[in-house]
Design a protein around this motif. Structure first.
Motif, PDB file in Angstrom:
ATOM      1  N   ARG A  57      -1.411   2.753   4.517  1.00 42.58           N
ATOM      2  CA  ARG A  57      -0.825   3.256   3.617  1.00 42.58           C
ATOM      3  C   ARG A  57      -0.093   4.291   3.980  1.00 42.58           C
ATOM      4  NH1 ARG A  57       1.412   0.667  -0.028  1.00 42.58           N
ATOM      5  NH2 ARG A  57      -0.655  -0.548  -0.433  1.00 42.58           N
TER       6      ARG A  57
ATOM      7  N   VAL B  85      -5.305  -2.618   1.536  1.00 44.33           N
ATOM      8  CA  VAL B  85      -4.653  -1.660   2.312  1.00 44.33           C
ATOM      9  C   VAL B  85      -5.366  -0.637   2.733  1.00 44.33           C
ATOM     10  CG1 VAL B  85      -2.358  -0.717   2.804  1.00 44.33           C
ATOM     11  CG2 VAL B  85      -2.349  -2.687   1.469  1.00 44.33           C
TER      12      VAL B  85
ATOM     13  N   GLU C 141      -2.466  -0.249  -4.295  1.00 41.93           N
ATOM     14  CA  GLU C 141      -1.566   0.888  -4.420  1.00 41.93           C
ATOM     15  C   GLU C 141      -2.201   1.966  -5.348  1.00 41.93           C
ATOM     16  OE1 GLU C 141       2.474  -0.011  -5.268  1.00 41.93           O
ATOM     17  OE2 GLU C 141       2.814  -0.988  -3.239  1.00 41.93           O
TER      18      GLU C 141
ATOM     19  N   ASP D 107      -5.150   3.557  -3.411  1.00 40.01           N
ATOM     20  CA  ASP D 107      -5.026   4.245  -2.376  1.00 40.01           C
ATOM     21  C   ASP D 107      -4.204   5.528  -2.846  1.00 40.01           C
ATOM     22  OD1 ASP D 107      -5.965   2.687  -0.600  1.00 40.01           O
ATOM     23  OD2 ASP D 107      -4.072   1.436  -0.153  1.00 40.01           O
TER      24      ASP D 107
ATOM     25  N   ASP E  78       4.113   4.554   3.854  1.00 43.92           N
ATOM     26  CA  ASP E  78       4.529   5.771   3.054  1.00 43.92           C
ATOM     27  C   ASP E  78       5.650   6.340   3.898  1.00 43.92           C
ATOM     28  OD1 ASP E  78       3.306   5.160   0.988  1.00 43.92           O
ATOM     29  OD2 ASP E  78       1.849   6.586   1.260  1.00 43.92           O
TER      30      ASP E  78
END
Length: 303
Positions: free
Chosen positions: A289, A284, A83, A86, A293
């Motif tokens: 991603r 990911v 995360e 990204d 989201d």
């Protein structure tokens, strides 16, 4: 304690894959290396850490108690690292790529009627490739980025992101059919009605499930038509062929247009949450991603 190097981070990621799959072959397929190379890497990791992480036999591999503890700590840590990496993807420009998703037909409709519209608006360069099939599969070994299932059936080693909309079933029939045969007041009264059967991917006929005040009923639906597609069942109901038991998303347009009416609303079971799920031990991709989201943002907007 050994310092964290790039190679040791790769080894930890590989350990999570082996411990999750409990197979050097399947973990090697996911990572893109040879099983023998992966086995040597795990032995080197154990030597550096000074503790055995995996029990090995000629036919199987499984985490030791120490391995289970390490696995439980690494999965969320690696997910958080993904995360973080990204989070700067937006600075590279528009997100692009393909997201491959496996979903049963029942829940795929929820994506089409919610997530895909937002994806097209926010990320026009991302292709969402949805493969619809009835059987439950291993999304990693089958080459998918993510899957969609009822939340309660998501594998424990996966990360689940619930959709904003749950899966709700309804019973519907056309006004003309109900004028002729009357509205059923209880599930038992369906025995004297024409019911549009639903053949499941396994080949079995779906038994209609009802619930009211803690009382559960299962009805064998009998009728002149059996179909394996929600939208076809809705069309059959519109054509006055009988009562259909379908996901609510499939009948929305027909209900709002007055071509169908709901029946037995007090007897329908509670809605079931649906989730997108993906492996937490692998990187990911930016396109996935972005998809996740959108799912999360729609969930936040849920009233």
């Amino acid at each position: 304690m050994p310092s964290m190097s790039r190679s040791s981070l790769n080894d930890l990621t590989a350990f999570v894959a082996v411990a999750t799959h409990r197979s050097f072959r399947r973990a090697a397929d996911e990572i893109g290396t040879a099983p023998s190379t992966l086995s040597h890497a795990m032995r080197a990791l154990e030597e550096r850490m000074g503790v055995r992480l995996l029990n090995r036999t000629t036919r199987s591999v499984s985490p030791t108690e120490a391995g289970f503890q390490l696995l439980g700590r690494l999965q969320p840590a690696l997910a958080s690292l993904d995360e973080a990496l990204d989070s700067v993807a937006g600075f590279r420009g528009n997100v692009a790529g393909t997201v491959r998703i496996n979903a049963p037909r029942l829940v795929a409709g929820l994506l089409v009627r919610g997530v895909l519209q937002q994806m097209a608006e926010r990320h026009p360069d991302v292709i969402v490739d949805i493969v619809v099939e009835g059987r439950l599969i291993d999304i990693v070994s089958s080459g998918f980025d993510a899957g969609v299932r009822l939340l309660g059936s998501v594998p424990k080693d996966m990360i689940a992101v619930p959709l904003a909309r749950a899966l709700t079933f309804i019973c519907v029939a056309s006004p003309a059919y109900l004028d002729r045969f009357g509205d059923p007041k209880t599930p038992e009264e369906l025995q004297r009605h024409h019911c549009i059967g639903h053949r499941m991917p396994s080949g079995k006929l779906y038994r209609w499930e009802f619930e009211r005040a803690g009382q559960e009923l299962v009805i064998e639906a009998n009728g002149p038509v059996v179909l394996d597609d929600e939208e076809l069942m809705v069309e059959a109901a519109i054509e006055d062929l009988g009562v259909a038991y379908v996901a609510d998303w499939a009948a929305e347009a027909a209900l709002s247009g007055g071509r169908l009416r709901k029946v037995l609303t007090a007897w329908m079971p509670a809605a079931e949450e649906v989730a997108v799920y993906y492996p937490g031990h692998r990187a990911v991709p930016p396109a996935l991603r972005a998809f996740l989201d959108v799912v999360k943002d729609l969930r936040k907007k849920e009233p």
